[in-house]
Every structure is written in structure tokens, then in C-alpha cells.
Design a protein around this motif. Structure first.
Motif, PDB file in Angstrom:
ATOM      1  N   TYR A  80      32.654 -10.627  37.186  1.00  0.00           N
ATOM      2  CA  TYR A  80      31.248 -10.850  37.532  1.00  0.00           C
ATOM      3  C   TYR A  80      30.396  -9.644  37.131  1.00  0.00           C
ATOM      4  O   TYR A  80      29.306  -9.799  36.558  1.00  0.00           O
ATOM      5  CB  TYR A  80      31.126 -11.114  39.035  1.00  0.00           C
ATOM      6  CG  TYR A  80      29.708 -11.172  39.549  1.00  0.00           C
ATOM      7  CD1 TYR A  80      28.862 -12.217  39.182  1.00  0.00           C
ATOM      8  CD2 TYR A  80      29.213 -10.188  40.400  1.00  0.00           C
ATOM      9  CE1 TYR A  80      27.548 -12.276  39.654  1.00  0.00           C
ATOM     10  CE2 TYR A  80      27.902 -10.246  40.874  1.00  0.00           C
ATOM     11  CZ  TYR A  80      27.083 -11.285  40.500  1.00  0.00           C
ATOM     12  OH  TYR A  80      25.792 -11.339  40.968  1.00  0.00           O
ATOM     13  N   SER A  81      30.884  -8.446  37.402  1.00  0.00           N
ATOM     14  CA  SER A  81      30.139  -7.223  37.079  1.00  0.00           C
ATOM     15  C   SER A  81      30.016  -7.040  35.570  1.00  0.00           C
ATOM     16  O   SER A  81      28.949  -6.654  35.063  1.00  0.00           O
ATOM     17  CB  SER A  81      30.834  -6.007  37.696  1.00  0.00           C
ATOM     18  OG  SER A  81      30.905  -6.124  39.095  1.00  0.00           O
ATOM     19  N   SER A  84      27.614  -9.624  34.180  1.00  0.00           N
ATOM     20  CA  SER A  84      26.257  -9.357  34.670  1.00  0.00           C
ATOM     21  C   SER A  84      25.651  -8.102  34.055  1.00  0.00           C
ATOM     22  O   SER A  84      24.456  -7.838  34.211  1.00  0.00           O
ATOM     23  CB  SER A  84      26.259  -9.218  36.200  1.00  0.00           C
ATOM     24  OG  SER A  84      26.676 -10.422  36.817  1.00  0.00           O
ATOM     25  N   VAL A 139      28.250 -17.601  34.305  1.00  0.00           N
ATOM     26  CA  VAL A 139      28.019 -16.518  35.252  1.00  0.00           C
ATOM     27  C   VAL A 139      27.853 -17.060  36.667  1.00  0.00           C
ATOM     28  O   VAL A 139      28.163 -16.373  37.652  1.00  0.00           O
ATOM     29  CB  VAL A 139      26.785 -15.681  34.835  1.00  0.00           C
ATOM     30  CG1 VAL A 139      25.503 -16.477  35.009  1.00  0.00           C
ATOM     31  CG2 VAL A 139      26.707 -14.388  35.634  1.00  0.00           C
ATOM     32  N   ASN A 140      27.374 -18.305  36.786  1.00  0.00           N
ATOM     33  CA  ASN A 140      27.231 -18.922  38.114  1.00  0.00           C
ATOM     34  C   ASN A 140      28.584 -19.152  38.773  1.00  0.00           C
ATOM     35  O   ASN A 140      28.732 -19.009  39.989  1.00  0.00           O
ATOM     36  CB  ASN A 140      26.477 -20.252  38.002  1.00  0.00           C
ATOM     37  CG  ASN A 140      25.023 -20.058  37.607  1.00  0.00           C
ATOM     38  OD1 ASN A 140      24.404 -19.060  37.971  1.00  0.00           O
ATOM     39  ND2 ASN A 140      24.479 -20.993  36.852  1.00  0.00           N
ATOM     40  N   TRP A 143      29.752 -15.802  39.879  1.00  0.00           N
ATOM     41  CA  TRP A 143      29.026 -15.408  41.091  1.00  0.00           C
ATOM     42  C   TRP A 143      29.639 -16.085  42.319  1.00  0.00           C
ATOM     43  O   TRP A 143      29.789 -15.467  43.373  1.00  0.00           O
ATOM     44  CB  TRP A 143      27.547 -15.783  40.995  1.00  0.00           C
ATOM     45  CG  TRP A 143      26.783 -15.404  42.238  1.00  0.00           C
ATOM     46  CD1 TRP A 143      26.185 -14.209  42.509  1.00  0.00           C
ATOM     47  CD2 TRP A 143      26.579 -16.222  43.393  1.00  0.00           C
ATOM     48  NE1 TRP A 143      25.616 -14.230  43.757  1.00  0.00           N
ATOM     49  CE2 TRP A 143      25.839 -15.446  44.332  1.00  0.00           C
ATOM     50  CE3 TRP A 143      26.932 -17.523  43.737  1.00  0.00           C
ATOM     51  CZ2 TRP A 143      25.455 -15.942  45.570  1.00  0.00           C
ATOM     52  CZ3 TRP A 143      26.567 -18.021  44.978  1.00  0.00           C
ATOM     53  CH2 TRP A 143      25.829 -17.240  45.883  1.00  0.00           C
ATOM     54  N   GLN A 146      32.731 -14.365  43.165  1.00  0.00           N
ATOM     55  CA  GLN A 146      32.405 -13.085  43.787  1.00  0.00           C
ATOM     56  C   GLN A 146      31.989 -13.281  45.241  1.00  0.00           C
ATOM     57  O   GLN A 146      32.369 -12.503  46.124  1.00  0.00           O
ATOM     58  CB  GLN A 146      31.281 -12.402  42.994  1.00  0.00           C
ATOM     59  CG  GLN A 146      30.663 -11.191  43.643  1.00  0.00           C
ATOM     60  CD  GLN A 146      31.617 -10.009  43.744  1.00  0.00           C
ATOM     61  OE1 GLN A 146      32.706 -10.028  43.190  1.00  0.00           O
ATOM     62  NE2 GLN A 146      31.205  -8.974  44.453  1.00  0.00           N
ATOM     63  N   ALA A 147      31.216 -14.325  45.510  1.00  0.00           N
ATOM     64  CA  ALA A 147      30.786 -14.616  46.878  1.00  0.00           C
ATOM     65  C   ALA A 147      31.979 -14.952  47.764  1.00  0.00           C
ATOM     66  O   ALA A 147      32.004 -14.623  48.952  1.00  0.00           O
ATOM     67  CB  ALA A 147      29.786 -15.767  46.874  1.00  0.00           C
ATOM     68  N   THR A 196      23.616  -1.436  41.702  1.00  0.00           N
ATOM     69  CA  THR A 196      23.562  -2.874  41.417  1.00  0.00           C
ATOM     70  C   THR A 196      22.537  -3.605  42.278  1.00  0.00           C
ATOM     71  O   THR A 196      21.876  -4.524  41.804  1.00  0.00           O
ATOM     72  CB  THR A 196      24.940  -3.539  41.630  1.00  0.00           C
ATOM     73  OG1 THR A 196      25.243  -3.606  43.032  1.00  0.00           O
ATOM     74  CG2 THR A 196      26.042  -2.762  40.907  1.00  0.00           C
ATOM     75  N   ASP A 198      23.206  -5.649  44.320  1.00  0.00           N
ATOM     76  CA  ASP A 198      23.737  -7.005  44.491  1.00  0.00           C
ATOM     77  C   ASP A 198      24.268  -7.166  45.919  1.00  0.00           C
ATOM     78  O   ASP A 198      25.218  -6.477  46.323  1.00  0.00           O
ATOM     79  CB  ASP A 198      24.860  -7.248  43.474  1.00  0.00           C
ATOM     80  CG  ASP A 198      25.299  -8.698  43.437  1.00  0.00           C
ATOM     81  OD1 ASP A 198      24.818  -9.434  42.564  1.00  0.00           O
ATOM     82  OD2 ASP A 198      26.105  -9.097  44.295  1.00  0.00           O
ATOM     83  N   THR A 200      25.981  -9.544  47.413  1.00  0.00           N
ATOM     84  CA  THR A 200      27.366  -9.998  47.582  1.00  0.00           C
ATOM     85  C   THR A 200      28.357  -8.849  47.385  1.00  0.00           C
ATOM     86  O   THR A 200      29.344  -8.751  48.117  1.00  0.00           O
ATOM     87  CB  THR A 200      27.705 -11.140  46.605  1.00  0.00           C
ATOM     88  OG1 THR A 200      27.437 -10.730  45.258  1.00  0.00           O
ATOM     89  CG2 THR A 200      26.895 -12.382  46.915  1.00  0.00           C
TER      90      THR A 200
END
Length: 237
Positions: A80-81, A84, A139-140, A143, A146-147, A196, A198, A200
Motif C-alpha cells: 500500500y505504501s 501510494s 490501490v483501493n 487500501w 491495509q485497513a 504520511t 494516513d 489507517t
């Protein structure tokens, strides 16, 4: 007085701006230094654990499902990183932690008597990692993975904590690895906020720090318990 105030105010505003820039620069520099320090330390974080397994030719006390969940969390965070475009200093340690974690997973399977399963798992993991980072995965989706890390990190660590509690010891867990993971995840809260933003990722590291603190506390507790037990046995003799 008004004349003096009008002449002074621009200097005051300029001074406040300089202070603001200085604080921002300090935080940014500290975050980079911490991030690079964590990446440097990540080369060796789980090496003591790997060496302990190899030395004893045993994975006793290590919950393989916990290791696999930990590997998923690390891999999802890295993918994810990377996709992103976050700074490498904010997630680079995950690359080396992932390599060491997959090594532990393979060793646990191998010393549990299933080398074929270990080989098949390694091949499958590398294939999934390629798909996740090659641009073939949205990427979704990354994500969402990652969540999922927030509950996964808690479950994986607490499963290991429960295994330790059930066994009355931390088995082949390495104390050095346990404490390095705790302090590393603690520092990552700051670097994630700074580099980030971010939510999450920040929440994941907060949960990871809390869960790693439980493991670190168990290492200390059972270390002292084992020492007392050995002293009691010596006195009995």
C-alpha cells in the motif's frame, strides 16, 4: 505608541514565522532520522529469533498462524505504501521485516515436519507479492488490506500472547526481537503522522505498539519466573 507598535508588529510576525518553520523543520528532520534508524535496525530485528530457531532446531511456542497474520499485515502495509508513493523512510523497514517474517514462517513449517508445505507457501507468497506491487492490483484493494491490518495486528499478537500464557513461558521467542519490535512500532507512530498523515497507518502502529507491549511484558514476566524456578531447583539440590 501606535507608530512604534506598527513598526514592531512586522518583526513579531516574522519571528513567529521563523519559529514555526524551525519547529516544522525539526519535526521533519527528526522523522527522517527516526525512519532511517528504524530501517537500519530492521535488518536485525528478527534475526535473533531466526538464529534461536536454527540453533535449537525447534519452533516450540511460536504460533504459526500468528506469524502468518503478522506477515500479511507487513506485506499489505509495504504494498500500500509503495503504490501510494509514500517516502521510503516511512515504510522501508517493512521490506526487511517481511523478509525475516517469511523466513520464520518457513522455518516454523519446516521444523514442524512439513517441508513441502513450507516450500509451496514460499512460492505462493512471492507470487502474491509480485501481483500486489506490479500495478496489477488496484490501490483501493491495497487500501482495504491495509485497513484490515488494524484488527489483524491485534489478533496476531494476542494469539501469540495467549500461546505464551497457555504454555507458561515464551518458548523460542527472542527477547531482543520482542523489545525491538515494541520500540520500532512506537517510533513509527510519530513518523507515520509526520510523513504520511494516513489515518489507517497511524492507527495500525498504535495498535501494534499496544500489542507488542503485551508481548514484551510477558517476556519480562516469564524471564523472571524462569529465573526464580531455576534458583528454586538449585536450592532443592
Amino acid at each position: 505608541m501606535n507608530f512604534l507598535r506598527r513598526r514592531y508588529e512586522p518583526f513579531q510576525v516574522k519571528h513567529e514565522n521563523i519559529e514555526h518553520v524551525s519547529v516544522g523543520c525539526f519535526k521533519s528532520t527528526l522523522s527522517k532520522v527516526l525512519g532511517l534508524g528504524i530501517i537500519g535496525g530492521s535488518f536485525l530485528v528478527k534475526v535473533p529469533q531466526i538464529l534461536k530457531i536454527l540453533k535449537n532446531k525447534s519452533a516450540e511456542g511460536i504460533n504459526v498462524f500468528s506469524v502468518l497474520l503478522d506477515l500479511f499485515a507487513i506485506s499489505a502495509m509495504v504494498s500500500y505504501s509503495f503504490v501510494s508513493g509514500f517516502p521510503f523512510s516511512s515504510w522501508g523497514d517493512g521490506v526487511f521485516l517481511g523478509i525475516q517474517t517469511v523466513t520464520i514462517a518457513v522455518l516454523v513449517m519446516h521444523f514442524s515436519g512439513d517441508t513441502v508445505q513450507a516450500t509451496a507457501f514460499l512460492a505462493s507468497y512471492l507470487a502474491v507479492l509480485f501481483v500486489a506491487n506490479s500495478g496489477l492490483t488496484s490501490v483501493n484493494v491495497l487500501w482495504a488490506c491495509q485497513a484490515m491490518n488494524i484488527p489483524i495486528v491485534l489478533v496476531s499478537k494476542l494469539m501469540q500472547a495467549y500461546t505464551n500464557y497457555s504454555n507458561g513461558s515464551t518458548g523460542q521467542l527472542s527477547a531482543v526481537t520482542g523489545f525491538m519490535l515494541f520500540f520500532g512500532s512506537l517510533a513509527r507512530i510519530f513518523t507515520s503522522i509526520q510523513e504520511t498523515g494516513d489515518v489507517t497507518m497511524i492507527l495500525m502502529y498504535i495498535c501494534s505498539t499496544a500489542a507488542n507491549a503485551v508481548i514484551a511484558a510477558q517476556i519480562l514476566y516469564y524471564w523472571n519466573a524462569d529465573a526464580k524456578s531455576k534458583d528454586a531447583m538449585k536450592k532443592a539440590k
